[in-house]
Design an enzyme around this catalytic site. Structure first.
Site, mmCIF file in Angstrom:
data_model
loop_
_atom_site.group_PDB
_atom_site.id
_atom_site.type_symbol
_atom_site.label_atom_id
_atom_site.label_comp_id
_atom_site.label_asym_id
_atom_site.label_seq_id
_atom_site.Cartn_x
_atom_site.Cartn_y
_atom_site.Cartn_z
ATOM 1 C CE LYS A 122 -3.188 2.637 2.864
ATOM 2 N NZ LYS A 122 -3.905 2.708 4.166
ATOM 3 C CG ASP B 231 -8.010 4.171 1.858
ATOM 4 O OD1 ASP B 231 -8.925 3.799 1.074
ATOM 5 O OD2 ASP B 231 -7.952 5.325 2.321
#
Length: 223
Positions: free
Chosen positions: A134, A152
């Site tokens: 991420k 997210d």
């Protein structure tokens, strides 16, 4: 298991691949100011900000980095102080011990293997201590080299509500999204979902009556 809206989406509002273009267009018009909330002036500040943002808010990170980046300007600066001092400087971001270790490990690797510069590829970024996929996706995208789609909490929730994925695992969600979203939109797509999630599609009380995707593009709308 969480409810899946995929079958409902296909039946009531059309297939995912047919809806993705209009979804991006409407969200881009509605949230023209959608962008990363972290404040940075160069790739190194970007990398540090994203690493510090784990388990805290962007507002909190910006508050800390406002003074942090005056003291630490180069990778060498992060290694020139004891870990305990760096911990104190980032204490307010939480998990400060682990973050301090990761930051110093990352700075050491940047100097030893990347000539002190932040790499651009996911394969290189995820080698850095404390940098997971991420974080690597965020950094690469913001540097103009998007190689995936950031997933997210907001992106996961809205992707599920829009019937773009049936998965919970971020890796599988990203896999679904990169197959649907045009590559040219990989960098801005997460920002559009994040800002829409914050402003309209709230986790507990989504304001469907104010949503530009309702009722024809969102299968979970209450309108």
């Amino acid at each position: 298991m969480p409810r899946s809206y995929v079958k409902e989406a296909r039946k009531r509002v059309g297939r995912r691949r047919e809806r993705i273009g209009p979804i991006v267009e409407r969200l881009a018009a509605e949230h023209a100011d959608a962008a990363i909330a972290l404040r940075f002036q160069d790739p190194l500040e970007l990398l540090v900000s994203v690493m510090l943002s784990a388990q805290t808010t962007d507002v909190n990170v910006n508050r800390v980095t406002a003074t942090l980046f005056e003291k630490y300007r180069r990778p060498e600066d992060y290694l020139a102080v004891p870990q305990e001092e760096l911990e104190r400087d980032i204490f307010a971001t939480g998990f400060y011990r682990q973050k301090a270790r990761s930051l110093q490990g990352t700075m050491r690797m940047l100097l030893e293997e990347f000539d002190g510069t932040v790499p651009r590829t996911l394969a290189e970024l995820v080698r850095l201590p404390g940098v997971a996929r991420k974080t690597a996706n965020v950094v690469a995208s913001e540097l103009g080299h998007a190689q995936g789609i950031v997933v997210d909490t907001h992106v996961r929730r809205l992707s599920q509500r829009l019937g773009l994925t049936r998965h919970e695992d971020p890796v599988k969600i990203e896999r679904d999204l990169v197959r649907l979203v045009p590559r040219a939109d990989w960098a801005r797509f997460p920002h559009l979902l994040i800002w829409h999630g914050r402003r309209v599609c709230d986790a507990r009380r989504p304001r469907c009556e104010d949503c530009v995707l309702a009722p024809d593009l969102c299968p979970s709308t209450r309108v």
